[in-house]
Motif scaffolding. Structure first.
Motif: not given
Length: 97
Positions: A4-7, A29-31, A53-54
Motif C-alpha cells: 500500500y502507498a500514500f502519495l 510506503r509514503i512517497c 492500493a494507492v
C-alpha cells in the motif's frame, strides 16, 4: 505481501522525503511528488512493484485520481483524501493558492 502507498504532492524532495514501514504481511510506503507528471511515473512504478492500493493526498482531487486509475488500467485501487466542504475556508486559509 500486501503493498500500500500514500502519495503527498507538494514542495518535497522525493529522494529524501519518503518512508516505508513493514508490519506483518503489509508494506506501507509514503512517497512524495512535486508534479502530477511525477505522480504518474511514481504510480506506474508502484504498479510494476506490485502495489495494490494507492491513496492520494487532497491536492490530487477526484479527476486526477481517476486519471491515475486509468493509467493502471484499473488494476490498482486509487483513493484520495477529501474533506467536508464546510471547511473549505479553513483549507484555503491554510494552503492558499
Amino acid at each position: 505481501m500486501k503493498k500500500y502507498a500514500f502519495l503527498l504532492w507538494g514542495n518535497y524532495d522525493p529522494e529524501r522525503h519518503c518512508a516505508e514501514f513493514i508490519h506483518g504481511d503489509c508494506l506501507t510506503r509514503i512517497c512524495t511528488v512535486r508534479s502530477f507528471e511525477q505522480a504518474e511515473q511514481t504510480v506506474l512504478s508502484l504498479w510494476k512493484e506490485g502495489f495494490g492500493a494507492v491513496e492520494l493526498c487532497g491536492a490530487f482531487g477526484q479527476d486526477r485520481a481517476l486519471r491515475l486509475s486509468e493509467l493502471t488500467q484499473g488494476q490498482v485501487a486509487i483513493g484520495y483524501v477529501t474533506h467536508d466542504p464546510s471547511q473549505d475556508h479553513l483549507f484555503q486559509a491554510f494552503f492558499g493558492d
